[in-house]
Design a protein around this motif. Structure first.
Motif, PDB file in Angstrom:
ATOM      1  N   MET A 147       0.851  -1.205   0.000  1.00  9.59           N
ATOM      2  CA  MET A 147       0.000   0.000   0.000  1.00  9.59           C
ATOM      3  C   MET A 147       0.884   1.250   0.000  1.00  9.59           C
ATOM      4  SD  MET A 147      -3.095   0.788   2.633  1.00  9.59           S
ATOM      5  CE  MET A 147      -4.044   2.272   2.512  1.00  9.59           C
ATOM      6  N   MET A 148       0.535   2.230  -0.845  1.00  9.98           N
ATOM      7  CA  MET A 148       1.334   3.443  -0.981  1.00  9.98           C
ATOM      8  C   MET A 148       1.029   4.395   0.174  1.00  9.98           C
ATOM      9  SD  MET A 148       1.772   5.382  -4.588  1.00  9.98           S
ATOM     10  CE  MET A 148       2.516   3.989  -5.411  1.00  9.98           C
ATOM     11  N   GLU A 149       2.070   4.736   0.958  1.00  7.90           N
ATOM     12  CA  GLU A 149       1.848   5.523   2.175  1.00  7.90           C
ATOM     13  C   GLU A 149       2.061   7.015   1.976  1.00  7.90           C
ATOM     14  OE1 GLU A 149       4.048   3.750   5.354  1.00  7.90           O
ATOM     15  OE2 GLU A 149       2.962   1.849   5.181  1.00  7.90           O
ATOM     16  N   THR A 150       2.942   7.377   1.030  1.00  5.88           N
ATOM     17  CA  THR A 150       3.171   8.813   0.773  1.00  5.88           C
ATOM     18  C   THR A 150       2.844   9.129  -0.685  1.00  5.88           C
ATOM     19  OG1 THR A 150       5.491   8.333   0.295  1.00  5.88           O
ATOM     20  CG2 THR A 150       4.963   9.082   2.519  1.00  5.88           C
ATOM     21  N   ALA A 151       2.443  10.357  -0.921  1.00  6.96           N
ATOM     22  CA  ALA A 151       2.025  10.757  -2.266  1.00  6.96           C
ATOM     23  C   ALA A 151       3.240  10.907  -3.186  1.00  6.96           C
ATOM     24  CB  ALA A 151       1.263  12.072  -2.197  1.00  6.96           C
ATOM     25  N   GLU A 184      -0.232  -0.248  -8.091  1.00  8.63           N
ATOM     26  CA  GLU A 184      -0.309   0.137  -6.678  1.00  8.63           C
ATOM     27  C   GLU A 184      -0.717   1.605  -6.559  1.00  8.63           C
ATOM     28  OE1 GLU A 184      -0.566  -1.308  -3.200  1.00  8.63           O
ATOM     29  OE2 GLU A 184       0.057  -2.643  -4.810  1.00  8.63           O
ATOM     30  N   PHE A 185      -0.136   2.440  -7.438  1.00  8.86           N
ATOM     31  CA  PHE A 185      -0.452   3.873  -7.443  1.00  8.86           C
ATOM     32  C   PHE A 185      -1.939   4.084  -7.762  1.00  8.86           C
ATOM     33  CE2 PHE A 185      -1.237   7.320 -10.549  1.00  8.86           C
ATOM     34  CZ  PHE A 185      -1.150   8.413  -9.690  1.00  8.86           C
ATOM     35  N   GLN A 186      -2.460   3.350  -8.768  1.00  2.74           N
ATOM     36  CA  GLN A 186      -3.868   3.516  -9.167  1.00  2.74           C
ATOM     37  C   GLN A 186      -4.831   3.161  -8.026  1.00  2.74           C
ATOM     38  OE1 GLN A 186      -4.079   1.278 -12.962  1.00  2.74           O
ATOM     39  NE2 GLN A 186      -4.525   3.214 -13.964  1.00  2.74           N
ATOM     40  N   LYS A 187      -4.401   2.235  -7.147  1.00  6.73           N
ATOM     41  CA  LYS A 187      -5.258   1.856  -6.023  1.00  6.73           C
ATOM     42  C   LYS A 187      -5.211   2.879  -4.894  1.00  6.73           C
ATOM     43  CE  LYS A 187      -4.566  -3.096  -6.825  1.00  6.73           C
ATOM     44  NZ  LYS A 187      -3.784  -4.254  -6.396  1.00  6.73           N
ATOM     45  N   ARG A 238       1.318  15.783 -21.474  1.00  2.55           N
ATOM     46  CA  ARG A 238       2.723  15.569 -21.871  1.00  2.55           C
ATOM     47  C   ARG A 238       2.834  14.720 -23.148  1.00  2.55           C
ATOM     48  NH1 ARG A 238       6.451  14.910 -16.438  1.00  2.55           N
ATOM     49  NH2 ARG A 238       5.150  16.114 -15.018  1.00  2.55           N
ATOM     50  N   ASP A 239       2.118  13.581 -23.179  1.00  5.07           N
ATOM     51  CA  ASP A 239       2.136  12.736 -24.387  1.00  5.07           C
ATOM     52  C   ASP A 239       0.930  11.789 -24.342  1.00  5.07           C
ATOM     53  OD1 ASP A 239       2.743  10.705 -22.578  1.00  5.07           O
ATOM     54  OD2 ASP A 239       4.887  10.687 -23.064  1.00  5.07           O
ATOM     55  N   LEU A 240       0.787  11.002 -25.404  1.00  5.59           N
ATOM     56  CA  LEU A 240      -0.362  10.112 -25.538  1.00  5.59           C
ATOM     57  C   LEU A 240      -0.460   9.127 -24.372  1.00  5.59           C
ATOM     58  CD1 LEU A 240      -2.710   8.780 -27.169  1.00  5.59           C
ATOM     59  CD2 LEU A 240      -0.993   7.407 -28.332  1.00  5.59           C
ATOM     60  N   HIS A 241       0.664   8.477 -24.025  1.00  4.55           N
ATOM     61  CA  HIS A 241       0.619   7.432 -23.001  1.00  4.55           C
ATOM     62  C   HIS A 241       0.248   7.972 -21.628  1.00  4.55           C
ATOM     63  CE1 HIS A 241       3.347   5.033 -25.847  1.00  4.55           C
ATOM     64  NE2 HIS A 241       2.170   4.451 -25.829  1.00  4.55           N
ATOM     65  N   SER A 242       0.795   9.119 -21.278  1.00  2.74           N
ATOM     66  CA  SER A 242       0.485   9.677 -19.948  1.00  2.74           C
ATOM     67  C   SER A 242      -0.971  10.142 -19.889  1.00  2.74           C
ATOM     68  CB  SER A 242       1.435  10.819 -19.590  1.00  2.74           C
ATOM     69  OG  SER A 242       1.242  11.909 -20.463  1.00  2.74           O
ATOM     70  N   CYS A 243      -1.475  10.707 -20.997  1.00  2.00           N
ATOM     71  CA  CYS A 243      -2.881  11.157 -21.024  1.00  2.00           C
ATOM     72  C   CYS A 243      -3.818   9.950 -20.952  1.00  2.00           C
ATOM     73  CB  CYS A 243      -3.168  11.958 -22.295  1.00  2.00           C
ATOM     74  SG  CYS A 243      -2.473  13.610 -22.244  1.00  2.00           S
ATOM     75  N   TYR A 244      -3.472   8.882 -21.695  1.00  2.00           N
ATOM     76  CA  TYR A 244      -4.314   7.687 -21.666  1.00  2.00           C
ATOM     77  C   TYR A 244      -4.305   7.080 -20.262  1.00  2.00           C
ATOM     78  CZ  TYR A 244      -5.877   2.913 -22.156  1.00  2.00           C
ATOM     79  OH  TYR A 244      -6.544   1.730 -21.968  1.00  2.00           O
ATOM     80  N   PHE A 245      -3.112   6.966 -19.659  1.00  2.00           N
ATOM     81  CA  PHE A 245      -3.005   6.388 -18.320  1.00  2.00           C
ATOM     82  C   PHE A 245      -3.822   7.198 -17.308  1.00  2.00           C
ATOM     83  CE2 PHE A 245      -1.016   6.242 -14.121  1.00  2.00           C
ATOM     84  CZ  PHE A 245      -1.016   4.868 -13.870  1.00  2.00           C
ATOM     85  N   ALA A 246      -3.733   8.523 -17.420  1.00  2.00           N
ATOM     86  CA  ALA A 246      -4.443   9.404 -16.482  1.00  2.00           C
ATOM     87  C   ALA A 246      -5.964   9.283 -16.664  1.00  2.00           C
ATOM     88  CB  ALA A 246      -4.001  10.844 -16.692  1.00  2.00           C
ATOM     89  N   ALA A 247      -6.411   9.253 -17.932  1.00  2.00           N
ATOM     90  CA  ALA A 247      -7.855   9.139 -18.206  1.00  2.00           C
ATOM     91  C   ALA A 247      -8.385   7.787 -17.738  1.00  2.00           C
ATOM     92  CB  ALA A 247      -8.104   9.310 -19.703  1.00  2.00           C
ATOM     93  N   GLN A 248      -7.580   6.731 -17.999  1.00  2.00           N
ATOM     94  CA  GLN A 248      -7.983   5.386 -17.567  1.00  2.00           C
ATOM     95  C   GLN A 248      -8.037   5.301 -16.039  1.00  2.00           C
ATOM     96  OE1 GLN A 248      -5.195   2.360 -17.143  1.00  2.00           O
ATOM     97  NE2 GLN A 248      -6.328   0.813 -18.292  1.00  2.00           N
ATOM     98  N   THR A 249      -7.079   5.956 -15.375  1.00  2.00           N
ATOM     99  CA  THR A 249      -7.056   5.969 -13.900  1.00  2.00           C
ATOM    100  C   THR A 249      -8.307   6.660 -13.365  1.00  2.00           C
ATOM    101  OG1 THR A 249      -4.642   6.002 -13.897  1.00  2.00           O
ATOM    102  CG2 THR A 249      -5.722   6.711 -11.867  1.00  2.00           C
ATOM    103  N   MET A 250      -8.667   7.796 -13.955  1.00  2.00           N
ATOM    104  CA  MET A 250      -9.879   8.521 -13.538  1.00  2.00           C
ATOM    105  C   MET A 250     -11.114   7.625 -13.660  1.00  2.00           C
ATOM    106  SD  MET A 250     -10.016  11.482 -12.259  1.00  2.00           S
ATOM    107  CE  MET A 250      -9.203  13.042 -12.094  1.00  2.00           C
ATOM    108  N   ILE A 252     -13.406   6.152 -10.500  1.00  2.00           N
ATOM    109  CA  ILE A 252     -14.840   6.449 -10.388  1.00  2.00           C
ATOM    110  C   ILE A 252     -15.647   5.152 -10.353  1.00  2.00           C
ATOM    111  CG2 ILE A 252     -16.823   7.464 -11.621  1.00  2.00           C
ATOM    112  CD1 ILE A 252     -14.837   9.701 -12.529  1.00  2.00           C
ATOM    113  N   GLN A 253     -15.254   4.193 -11.187  1.00  2.00           N
ATOM    114  CA  GLN A 253     -15.990   2.919 -11.235  1.00  2.00           C
ATOM    115  C   GLN A 253     -15.821   2.102  -9.960  1.00  2.00           C
ATOM    116  OE1 GLN A 253     -15.035   0.473 -14.623  1.00  2.00           O
ATOM    117  NE2 GLN A 253     -16.568   1.439 -15.918  1.00  2.00           N
ATOM    118  N   ASN A 254     -14.577   2.045  -9.453  1.00  2.00           N
ATOM    119  CA  ASN A 254     -14.279   1.077  -8.389  1.00  2.00           C
ATOM    120  C   ASN A 254     -13.986   1.669  -7.009  1.00  2.00           C
ATOM    121  OD1 ASN A 254     -14.369  -1.119 -10.312  1.00  2.00           O
ATOM    122  ND2 ASN A 254     -12.391  -0.389 -11.050  1.00  2.00           N
TER     123      ASN A 254
END
Length: 934
Positions: A1-5, A36-39, A55-67, A71-73
């Motif tokens: 579990m991630m303890e610090t941001a 672990e970060f996404q959780k 910044r780029d396609l991958h970071s935007c996709y990862f961020a949108a998918q994380t959002m 919200i879902q889970n």
């Protein structure tokens, strides 16, 4: 579990490693860290930050998918006061989407907004607000259409668990917003040629989603410009593939709503006929697609015509005197079935299944006669479609798609043949065989159709079948192998007729034995046919037992797989059961020895268990399965007072079986097969196998402690079933249970132990249920019952169908002995009552929690069984108190802050359960109640 941001830079670094680093270990490490970060709670703000930074396609996709994921889970992580800021932030991100934004990012962001709109109770008019904010910005039309499509599609998402109350509220919101949405969609389509195809497609997809949830009244759906545009696109041969697919989805959604709404929102009959005629007019477009060889469009039209018939399905059966106009839809479907590509016909199969089921249930000859011509045409088309290519040299490959299609055709023919009559169908195909110039592929196809109706022809038919059988038995040498193969299969299906015509049996057997010895692929068909004939002609086959024993001896010389060899042994064993006692023992001993001798050589061999080649002759399971087939299907009628003729065979085989268990103790597959062999052996000789019980239990307990194979638990339940009523065996069986408990509990009590070992849960509680059924008093008086009940309480939440069913049956079987009307074993009643009073509250809480949060709705009848039995053991006051406590333990609001179940709904459920006198009414109450939380 991630303890610090972590910082956004650190997360970005992890994304770069995941997508760009060539070192697989580094990629795996980054993947685990990002998961672990996404959780973590920190992912909300950092995903938002990454979306702003672009910044780029991958970071935007990862961020949108994380959002979207959060919200879902994990929506419950956010306090209510932060919902609005999340919504505003997401809408800002959506507003920044342009035509250049990658569609995968758009999809994830739009899903996040749609799910938020559904979850967020304080957002009262999400659709209207989104239209007001985004519809005026040209670049936002595309994402707005995506969001408006996803909102209705996500209502029943199992991730969101909106609950029935919230869903009802949303449906009301969508119904109210529908006119404005429809207005917006019509505007989107009004830009003439300048409009992008992407926007047209998105507009129609959105319209389809709103039609599908019936937010737009049927009358409106049928008559608005969007529906007219759908018909226009479908009638033009220049429509792109993508738009054609979307238009098809739209029209099918509209037609499906017509079927679903046949009772509620009644459509004007005149309008219904107009829609029917409009769809019929697409016939010319279908023919155009066939001419242009555009198979995708052809399949779309076929689907539309099929759904049209389903929409008018019950109207077709409305009048037995005059066929309804909608039966013309079946003509359109049959035109499609006539297409040369079999994939087109396959689309229609479910319709024919429904039609045959409906006619079978109605059992009305007059009504059935309306559909006889359609089924005759269907069978004619299937006869053509199942024909092989003229240049096909051998048999069709087992894994070929065409072979799979023929299997489906086989099932369909068996289902619909009664409409025209199996005898008539058989006769029609026989006439095709006699047509001048009938090619080999036409012959084979006709025989294939005949094979699928042969079983349903009356066994005393003497007009056509004798000629068919004679022709098969005298096939010329140069006959195509596929014709020979299907002919042999047809003989197998005629087994009941052969049983009724004993004079043909010898010739048929000679023909099949000859085919069985061939090395060209015919042996498999011969084995199947011979097995069928053994099953149907048991008494007559007794005279051929010596030949059958020779077949069993020579099994490995035939070109057949082990499954077919086992099938043959099954057929031979059915004949063994009809032999006189002395003859049975010698014949069975001989057949069993053919299987056990190779097994004995393997056991004595110094080769280790690791050298097994699965499914080969060096695999012990290969021989164990064969021996099992013989023992399972040899069931002579022997009175309990007589010594079973197979007892000596079993006694002699036991030392070898025991050695197999010792040598291959680490191989779960071999252990399962061996336990199955012992199970059928014990079932066959029953209590006469008592001399094996002690050594068998000792070996099972020892091996179970070492390897935890759940098949030993299952075998234990068989022993309880057979020997628990023998007084001398009860203590030994309870000792066996006690020995099983420690390793079982040890395995189930670790983290995810229940979830990871459903077979063990299933077999363990089946074993406990057998004890309750067969020797309830010794079981209930033992010290084992309390820990077993406690373990069952924990297993309530397991969502594995068989395992959960075994747990519930354990509760039911135990509680039955505490019923107020139990006069069979009165001593059990106080013992069960004490267990129920001590554990009843925990049981009801766990059952309600499991029903609401863990179990599938099809598992709820088992829960209802337990609640019904518990009511009969404890007092109404106790039951009511337990239910009240259980209901109070449920959450009052969902993650979006919406009330899950009102006090009135909780009270209604409690009162329904209390008043119910049947399991069915409790099941219905549970299903209704759990929908409030799903």
């Amino acid at each position: 579990m991630m303890e610090t941001a972590p910082t956004a830079d650190l997360v970005y670094q992890g994304i770069c490693t995941l997508f760009h680093n060539t070192n697989p270990k580094e990629k795996e490490k980054a993947n685990k860290w990002l998961e672990e970060f996404q959780k973590s709670i920190y992912s909300w703000t950092i995903a938002d930050e990454l979306l702003q930074q672009k910044r780029d396609l991958h970071s935007c996709y990862f961020a949108a998918q994380t959002m979207r994921n959060k919200i879902q889970n994990s929506f419950n992580e956010l306090p209510l006061n932060s919902h609005e800021s999340l919504r505003d932030s997401l809408i800002v991100h959506v507003g920044q989407i342009t035509d250049e934004t990658n569609s995968i990012i758009v999809t994830q962001l739009c899903l996040a907004v749609a799910d938020l709109a559904l979850l967020m109770a304080t957002w009262k008019q999400p659709v209207i607000d989104l239209l007001d904010m985004l519809s005026t910005q040209p670049q936002s039309v595309w994402p707005l259409l995506e969001i408006l499509t996803l909102i209705p599609e996500e209502i029943d998402s199992r991730y969101l668990r909106l609950g029935a109350n919230r869903r009802e509220e949303i449906h009301k919101q969508l119904d109210a917003a529908a006119p404005k949405v429809l207005e917006f969609l019509c505007l989107c389509m009004q830009h003439g040629d300048t409009i992008q195809e992407k926007i047209i497609n998105s507009t129609l997809r959105c319209y389809c989603a709103w039609v599908a949830i019936q937010a737009i009244p049927l009358q409106q759906s049928a008559q608005n410009p969007l529906t007219q545009q759908v018909f226009r696109l479908l009638s033009m041969d220049t429509t792109s593939r993508k738009l054609h697919d979307t238009s098809t989805e739209c029209l099918c959604a509209l037609l499906s709503c017509m079927e679903a709404n046949s009772g509620r929102d009644v459509l004007d009959p005149q309008l219904k006929m107009q829609i029917f005629n409009a769809v019929c007019m697409l016939e010319s477009a279908y023919h155009t697609s066939v001419g242009m060889e555009d198979i995708d469009k052809t399949m779309n039209y076929c689907r539309i015509f099929t759904v049209l018939c389903e929409a008018f399905f019950y109207e077709m059966f409305a009048n037995e005197d005059i066929p309804h106009y909608s039966t013309k839809g079946l003509d359109l479907v049959l035109i499609c079935v006539g297409h040369y590509e079999y994939e087109v016909a396959e689309i229609t199969f479910n319709l024919w299944y429904r039609l045959s089921e409906e006619l079978f249930q109605r059992n009305n000859d007059k009504l059935t006669s309306h559909f006889t011509p359609h089924i005759e045409r269907l069978l004619g088309a299937l006869y053509r479609l199942t024909q092989m290519e003229p240049d096909q040299e051998g048999l069709i490959d087992e894994n070929d798609g065409f072979n799979d299609f023929r299997r489906k055709v086989s099932d369909l023919i068996k289902d619909v043949a009664f409409i025209v009559g199996s005898g008539n169908c058989f006769k029609q195909m026989f006439y095709k065989l006699q047509e001048p110039g009938c090619t080999w592929e036409s012959t084979e196809s006709a025989l294939f159709i005949m094979q699928n109706v042969a079983k349903n022809i009356i066994p005393d038919e003497n007009e056509v079948i004798p000629k068919v059988v004679e022709a098969i038995l005298n096939l010329p040498e140069n006959t195509h192998i596929a014709v020979r193969y299907t002919s042999i299969m047809l003989l197998g299906e005629l087994c009941d007729w052969i049983e009724n015509h004993a004079e043909s049996l010898q010739a048929v057997l000679n023909f099949l034995l000859f085919s069985l010895q061939q090395k060209n692929g015919l042996a498999g068909a011969a084995a199947i046919a011979l097995t069928s004939i053994c099953a149907s002609c048991r008494q007559k086959m007794v005279f051929h037992i010596s030949g059958l024993v020779e077949i069993a001896r020579s099994l490995d010389s035939f070109e057949i797989g082990n499954d077919l060899a086992i099938g043959l042994l099954k057929g031979i064993s059915l004949i063994l059961s009809r032999l006189p006692k002395g003859q049975l023992e010698s014949a069975m001993r001989e057949i069993i020895s053919f299987q056990l001798q190779p097994l004995a050589i393997m056991v004595e061999s110094p080769a280790t268990a690791n050298t097994i080649c699965k499914g080969e002759r060096t695999d012990p399971a290969y021989w164990v399965d064969r021996a099992c087939a013989v023992i399972r299907h040899t069931n002579p009628d022997v009175p309990d007072s007589e010594i079973h003729p197979t007892l000596n065979i079993l006694t002699d085989a036991w030392p070898l079986i025991s050695r197999v268990m010792d040598k291959y103790q680490t191989d779960v597959r071999v252990m399962e097969r061996t336990c199955r062999l012992i199970r059928y052996s014990v079932r066959m000789v029953r209590k006469q196998a008592s001399m094996l019980v002690e050594p068998l239990i000792h070996q099972m307990v020892t091996l179970y402690a070492l390897h935890h194979h759940s098949c030993f638990l299952y075998l234990g339940s068989v022993l309880v079933d057979e020997f628990a009523k023998v007084e001398d065996c009860i203590n030994g069986l309870l000792v066996m249970l006690k020995s099983f408990i420690e390793p079982t509990f040890k395995m189930l009590q670790v983290e995810n132990g229940l979830k990871n070992n459903p077979d063990t849960v299933d077999d363990f509680f089946r074993l406990c249920s057998r004890f309750i059924d067969c020797c309830p008093l010794p079981f209930l008086q033992s010290s084992l019952v309390t820990p077993i009940f406690q373990c069952a309480l924990l297993a309530c939440t397991l969502d594995h169908r068989e395992a959960n069913s075994s747990v519930m049956k354990f509760f039911v079987n135990l509680l039955k002995w505490g019923r107020s009307n139990n006069y069979k074993l009165a001593e059990c009643k106080p013992l069960v009552k004490e267990i129920a009073e001590q554990n009843g509250e925990a049981l009801v809480i766990n059952l309600i929690q499991a029903s609401v949060f863990c179990l599938h709705s099809y598992m709820l009848p088992d829960v209802a069984d337990v609640l019904t039995e518990l009511k009969d053991v404890i007092s109404p006051e106790q039951m009511e108190a337990f239910l009240k406590t259980a209901l109070q333990s449920l959450p009052k609001k969902n993650t979006g802050g919406y009330v899950t179940a009102t006090d009135a709904q909780l009270l209604e459920f409690k009162e329904t359960v209390m008043k119910s006198t049947t399991t069915k009414s409790v099941t219905l109450a549970l299903k209704t109640f759990t929908r409030l939380y799903r």
